[in-house]
Design a protein around this motif. Structure first.
Motif, short mmCIF file in Angstrom:
data_model
loop_
_atom_site.label_atom_id
_atom_site.label_comp_id
_atom_site.label_asym_id
_atom_site.label_seq_id
_atom_site.Cartn_x
_atom_site.Cartn_y
_atom_site.Cartn_z
N THR A 1 -8.91 -1.70 8.44
CA THR A 1 -8.50 -2.01 7.07
C THR A 1 -9.27 -1.18 6.06
O THR A 1 -8.70 -0.68 5.08
CB THR A 1 -8.70 -3.51 6.79
N LYS A 2 -10.57 -1.02 6.29
CA LYS A 2 -11.37 -0.22 5.37
C LYS A 2 -10.97 1.25 5.42
O LYS A 2 -10.97 1.94 4.38
CB LYS A 2 -12.86 -0.40 5.68
N LEU A 3 -10.65 1.74 6.62
CA LEU A 3 -10.18 3.12 6.74
C LEU A 3 -8.86 3.29 5.99
O LEU A 3 -8.67 4.26 5.24
CB LEU A 3 -10.00 3.50 8.21
N ALA A 4 -7.93 2.35 6.18
CA ALA A 4 -6.64 2.42 5.50
C ALA A 4 -6.81 2.36 3.98
O ALA A 4 -6.14 3.08 3.23
CB ALA A 4 -5.73 1.29 5.98
N GLU A 5 -7.74 1.52 3.53
CA GLU A 5 -8.02 1.41 2.10
C GLU A 5 -8.61 2.71 1.55
O GLU A 5 -8.24 3.18 0.47
CB GLU A 5 -8.97 0.24 1.85
N GLU B 1 -4.53 8.48 -1.99
CA GLU B 1 -3.06 8.56 -2.05
C GLU B 1 -2.46 8.99 -0.72
O GLU B 1 -1.50 9.75 -0.67
CB GLU B 1 -2.62 9.48 -3.19
N ILE B 2 -3.03 8.48 0.36
CA ILE B 2 -2.51 8.70 1.70
C ILE B 2 -2.07 7.35 2.26
O ILE B 2 -2.91 6.52 2.64
CB ILE B 2 -3.57 9.33 2.62
N PRO B 3 -0.76 7.08 2.31
CA PRO B 3 -0.29 5.78 2.79
C PRO B 3 -0.31 5.72 4.31
O PRO B 3 -0.09 6.72 5.01
CB PRO B 3 1.15 5.73 2.27
N THR B 4 -0.61 4.54 4.85
CA THR B 4 -0.61 4.32 6.29
C THR B 4 0.10 3.00 6.57
O THR B 4 0.55 2.31 5.66
CB THR B 4 -2.05 4.25 6.85
N ALA B 5 0.19 2.63 7.85
CA ALA B 5 0.83 1.36 8.21
C ALA B 5 0.26 0.86 9.53
O ALA B 5 -0.28 1.63 10.33
CB ALA B 5 2.34 1.53 8.33
N ASN B 6 0.40 -0.45 9.77
CA ASN B 6 0.04 -1.06 11.04
C ASN B 6 1.33 -1.40 11.77
O ASN B 6 1.94 -2.43 11.49
CB ASN B 6 -0.76 -2.35 10.81
N ALA B 7 1.78 -0.53 12.63
CA ALA B 7 3.09 -0.70 13.28
C ALA B 7 2.92 -1.09 14.74
O ALA B 7 2.42 -0.30 15.52
CB ALA B 7 3.90 0.59 13.19
N TYR B 8 3.40 -2.18 15.23
CA TYR B 8 3.81 -3.34 14.45
C TYR B 8 2.76 -4.42 14.65
O TYR B 8 2.55 -4.87 15.76
CB TYR B 8 5.17 -3.86 14.96
N TRP B 9 2.15 -4.82 13.58
CA TRP B 9 1.11 -5.84 13.62
C TRP B 9 1.24 -6.71 12.38
O TRP B 9 1.41 -6.17 11.29
CB TRP B 9 -0.28 -5.19 13.66
N ARG C 1 -6.01 -2.18 16.29
CA ARG C 1 -6.71 -0.92 15.98
C ARG C 1 -5.75 0.26 15.79
O ARG C 1 -6.18 1.38 15.61
CB ARG C 1 -7.72 -0.60 17.10
N HIS C 2 -4.46 -0.02 15.82
CA HIS C 2 -3.45 1.01 15.55
C HIS C 2 -3.48 1.41 14.08
O HIS C 2 -3.66 0.57 13.21
CB HIS C 2 -2.06 0.43 15.84
N LEU C 3 -3.19 2.67 13.81
CA LEU C 3 -2.99 3.10 12.44
C LEU C 3 -1.96 4.22 12.44
O LEU C 3 -2.17 5.26 13.07
CB LEU C 3 -4.30 3.58 11.81
N ALA C 4 -0.85 3.98 11.74
CA ALA C 4 0.22 4.97 11.67
C ALA C 4 -0.01 5.89 10.48
O ALA C 4 -0.08 5.44 9.33
CB ALA C 4 1.57 4.27 11.54
N LEU C 5 -0.13 7.17 10.77
CA LEU C 5 -0.38 8.18 9.74
C LEU C 5 0.94 8.77 9.24
O LEU C 5 1.97 8.63 9.90
CB LEU C 5 -1.27 9.28 10.32
N PRO C 6 0.94 9.41 8.09
CA PRO C 6 2.17 9.99 7.56
C PRO C 6 2.86 10.92 8.57
O PRO C 6 2.20 11.72 9.24
CB PRO C 6 1.69 10.77 6.33
N MET C 7 4.19 10.79 8.66
CA MET C 7 4.98 11.64 9.56
C MET C 7 6.41 11.71 9.04
O MET C 7 7.13 10.71 9.05
CB MET C 7 4.95 11.07 10.99
N TYR C 8 6.80 12.88 8.58
CA TYR C 8 8.17 13.09 8.11
C TYR C 8 8.43 14.60 8.05
O TYR C 8 7.49 15.41 8.00
CB TYR C 8 8.41 12.43 6.74
N VAL C 9 9.69 14.98 8.06
CA VAL C 9 10.07 16.38 8.26
C VAL C 9 9.56 17.29 7.14
O VAL C 9 9.15 18.42 7.40
CB VAL C 9 11.61 16.49 8.40
N GLU C 10 9.56 16.82 5.91
CA GLU C 10 9.14 17.66 4.79
C GLU C 10 7.62 17.81 4.68
O GLU C 10 7.13 18.60 3.88
CB GLU C 10 9.68 17.10 3.47
N MET C 11 6.90 17.06 5.48
CA MET C 11 5.44 17.15 5.45
C MET C 11 5.00 18.55 5.89
O MET C 11 5.59 19.16 6.79
CB MET C 11 4.85 16.09 6.37
#
Length: 381
Positions: free
Chosen positions: A309-313, A319-327, A353-363
């Motif tokens: 949570t602290k890493l995600a914060e 301005e780097i969004p993340t997600a906990n998929a699926y938790w 302990r999962h953390l989803a980092l940004p991933m999309y084609v325009e990145m």
């Protein structure tokens, strides 16, 4: 150029927009909003791409699963499903009149294995929902296929994340009795909302086409063009895809391999940046050369010494969004408590302990570097 970082984002190239708008104009001019040529075209393209006989478009990935399960005619039986999945994988089993058996995940594959499935088969088991989590097809898929064959179990791929993924030249959606894809905006390709079923089973395809349209089929009579009414074969609903969605899907399908290749380039960059950090596990570490991963998301596992949570914060402040998929996972959802059959030590550990980092084609590769450098700043501070 948009320099903002997103967690996930659909990509519609500028050069494709004119053709999409032209297709939409044709729909407006002809008033053919449903059950027209564009849905048929999308179904044909997907079937050919996946290497199967049939593709049946639906209103979402979730309804694809529900229609597929209903089309089998199976009722009041058990389907084994991993807790590491979106709730739709479980809900659709219940909505089809069957019983989900929610089981723990394998640490390496992040999903089911033949051994896990084998431990939970009993006389009421009718099938397995094999989730290709984040676009990863498990390496022991052949063992799962054989186990299902030996026990007369239906094998269904929840390939919501996996359009364009393959293993040993077998496309996702083709290694089972039925495959189900999602075309939600965060997925590999999008139709806005939408999904599709793939199968080589003629009867399942026939029933799925009926079920997606209120469970009804037209009565054929002697005179072409005369309305003889309908027969209702199922208690169902409207699960059809709109023509407007299909136009977008046809355009996107032409880009699948291009999109997947770009996602793999980004994943490789993540791996090169992060593989030397002992406090992280990268998903690439478990892939063989026979895999083509579609990389719906890039999900690292942080060491127990790191507060996720602290890493995600910390990343969000940059301005780097993340997600906990699926938790919380499916076994943590109170609505599913009657379907729990065991303890879930691996999922409880890994998914926390999962953390989803940004991933999309325009990145861009430079943006991957920014994400990775920020992670390093947090860990090696």
């Amino acid at each position: 150029m948009d320099t903002k970082l997103y967690r996930a984002k659909p990509f519609i190239p500028q050069e494709d927009k004119e053709a999409i708008l032209s297709g939409w104009k044709d729909i407006l001019d002809t008033n053919m909003f449903i059950q027209g040529k564009n849905v048929v075209k999308l179904e044909t393209i997907v079937a050919e791409y996946c290497g199967v006989k049939h593709a049946i478009a639906t209103s979402s990935g979730g309804t694809a699963l529900e229609v597929a399960l209903m089309a089998t005619g199976i009722k009041n039986k058990k389907f084994i499903v991993c807790t590491q999945t979106f709730v739709a994988s479980v809900s659709t089993i219940v909505r089809s009149g069957n019983i989900p058996v929610i089981v723990d995940m394998d640490e390496k594959s992040q999903g089911l294995t033949a051994n896990i499935i084998d431990k939970h088969i009993d006389s009421d088991t009718a099938g397995v929902i094999l989730v290709h989590m984040a676009g990863h097809i498990t390496s022991d898929y052949k063992e799962i296929q054989e186990l299902c064959k030996q026990n007369n179990l239906l094998l269904i791929e929840d390939a919501a994340h996996a359009m364009g993924a393959s293993i040993e030249n077998n496309k996702a959606g083709s290694i089972s009795d039925i495959g189900c894809f999602s075309f939600f905006p965060t997925k590999i390709i999008t139709t806005g909302e939408g999904g599709i079923i793939t199968t080589n089973n003629d009867e399942i395809a026939k029933q799925a086409r009926i079920i997606r349209s209120h469970g009804c089929s037209r009565i054929e009579g002697k005179i072409t063009g005369l309305d003889y009414g309908i027969n209702c074969s199922y208690i169902s609903n409207n699960f059809r895809m709109q023509e407007i969605s299909a136009v977008l899907g046809v355009s996107q399908m032409k880009r699948v391999d291009e999109f997947v290749n770009k996602r793999n380039t980004l994943a490789d960059r993540y791996f090169d940046n992060l593989k030397h950090i002992n406090q992280l596990t990268c998903p690439n570490e478990h892939l063989s050369q026979s895999h083509i991963h579609s990389w719906w998301q890039y999900m690292i596992i942080v060491d127990k010494s790191i507060n996720r949570t602290k890493l995600a914060e910390f990343l969000l402040q940059k301005e780097i969004p993340t997600a906990n998929a699926y938790w919380p996972a499916c076994h943590k959802q109170l609505i599913f408590k009657e379907y729990l059959i065991d303890k879930y030590p691996i999922a409880d550990d890994i998914l926390s302990r999962h953390l989803a980092l940004p991933m999309y084609v325009e990145m861009t590769l430079e943006q991957v570097d920014i994400v990775c450098n920020s992670i390093k700043d947090f860990i090696i501070k």
